[in-house]
Design an enzyme around this catalytic site. Structure first.
Site, PDB file in Angstrom:
ATOM      1  N   GLU A  74      97.016 -63.202  75.937  1.00  0.00           N
ATOM      2  CA  GLU A  74      97.055 -61.798  75.528  1.00  0.00           C
ATOM      3  C   GLU A  74      98.257 -61.140  76.197  1.00  0.00           C
ATOM      4  OE1 GLU A  74      94.301 -57.757  75.252  1.00  0.00           O
ATOM      5  OE2 GLU A  74      93.596 -59.466  76.415  1.00  0.00           O
ATOM      6  N   ASP A 112     105.616 -59.951  82.546  1.00  0.00           N
ATOM      7  CA  ASP A 112     105.964 -59.947  81.130  1.00  0.00           C
ATOM      8  C   ASP A 112     105.340 -61.156  80.431  1.00  0.00           C
ATOM      9  OD1 ASP A 112     107.210 -60.039  78.649  1.00  0.00           O
ATOM     10  OD2 ASP A 112     109.177 -59.459  79.416  1.00  0.00           O
ATOM     11  N   ASP A 153     104.258 -51.441  72.116  1.00  0.00           N
ATOM     12  CA  ASP A 153     105.073 -50.247  71.955  1.00  0.00           C
ATOM     13  C   ASP A 153     105.801 -50.325  70.611  1.00  0.00           C
ATOM     14  OD1 ASP A 153     106.962 -48.145  72.139  1.00  0.00           O
ATOM     15  OD2 ASP A 153     107.017 -48.335  74.319  1.00  0.00           O
ATOM     16  N   LYS A 167     111.775 -44.699  67.235  1.00  0.00           N
ATOM     17  CA  LYS A 167     113.118 -44.224  66.887  1.00  0.00           C
ATOM     18  C   LYS A 167     113.969 -45.387  66.379  1.00  0.00           C
ATOM     19  CE  LYS A 167     113.078 -40.410  70.202  1.00  0.00           C
ATOM     20  NZ  LYS A 167     113.744 -39.796  71.380  1.00  0.00           N
ATOM     21  N   ASP A 216      99.069 -49.320  65.216  1.00  0.00           N
ATOM     22  CA  ASP A 216      98.726 -48.105  64.488  1.00  0.00           C
ATOM     23  C   ASP A 216      99.991 -47.428  63.955  1.00  0.00           C
ATOM     24  OD1 ASP A 216      99.702 -47.292  66.971  1.00  0.00           O
ATOM     25  OD2 ASP A 216      98.511 -45.453  66.971  1.00  0.00           O
TER      26      ASP A 216
END
Length: 230
Positions: free
Chosen positions: A56, A108, A131, A135, A167
């Site tokens: 995960e 990471d 994330d 933009k 989402d």
């Protein structure tokens, strides 16, 4: 095979760490943390058993991770995140629930996948609400790109499954396009689907729905006949 550089796709978030989280970091890390070093991981040795292993990447505060690990104790889980309060919260939760099928990395997860996970070794990769970098000038920082898809295809065992959730509709479209183009993966269900009942609702998901965002779950499997190490 080197699958090329991976994007740094996260921002280090500042967050208040509670006394309980700080204590867990100090007392439980040795029990649940991955062994240090750069050597490839022996997953059977890591968990003390031959069992399916899922990675995960990004678990937030660990609530969904804990729920899924508790619901499926026969699956072993490597959970990676860079958010220190979340790492402390997950360690604390593992101790409280006496779960032994999870190992935790404060770091990471994509780099772990590249550098320490052997080819064809994972039953699954989970990427929930990464994330979206909304933009346009930041789109290149999104994790799910061609290099990531090729890496996942190599690290999954034949039939292993990548499960993404987002989402952010433009990112969902990008995920579908990238995963469909990867020769080692087969997109399932033809595209995004609604959240399966077995995936817990996350904090980020709840926040996104409150803002009117549509949540998409996207699945891809490694093709049985694909060759690792392309």
């Amino acid at each position: 095979m080197d699958h090329g550089p991976l994007n740094r796709t996260y921002k280090l978030r500042r967050g208040r760490i509670t006394p309980g989280q700080r204590s867990a970091l100090g007392t439980l890390a040795d029990r649940f943390a991955l062994p240090a070093g750069d050597a490839p991981l022996d997953l059977a040795e890591l968990f003390g058993q031959n069992a399916p292993v899922v990675l995960e990447i990004g678990f937030g505060m660990g609530d969904a991770t804990l729920a899924m690990a508790e619901a499926d104790p026969s699956t072993c889980l490597i959970a990676a995140d860079v958010h220190i309060p979340g790492v402390g919260a997950l360690l604390r939760g593992l101790h409280r629930r006496t779960l032994e099928n999870v190992r935790v990395l404060n770091g990471d997860g994509a780099e772990l996948l590249k550098r320490r996970i052997p080819s064809a070794s994972l039953a699954g990769v989970r990427l929930y609400f990464p994330d979206p970098w909304p933009k346009a000038r930041h789109h290149k920082r999104r994790l799910v790109d061609a290099a990531f898809a090729a890496l996942v295809a190599d690290r999954l065992a034949p039939g292993g499954r990548l499960h993404c959730a987002t989402d952010w509709e433009p990112y969902a479209r990008q995920m579908v396009a990238v995963l469909s183009a990867e020769p080692g993966l087969e997109l399932e269900f033809g595209g995004p689907v609604e959240r399966p009942e077995w995936r817990p609702v996350t904090k980020y998901e709840t926040r996104g729905r409150a803002r009117g965002h549509v949540v998409a779950d996207i699945f891809a499997r490694r093709k049985p006949g694909s060759v690792s190490g392309r």
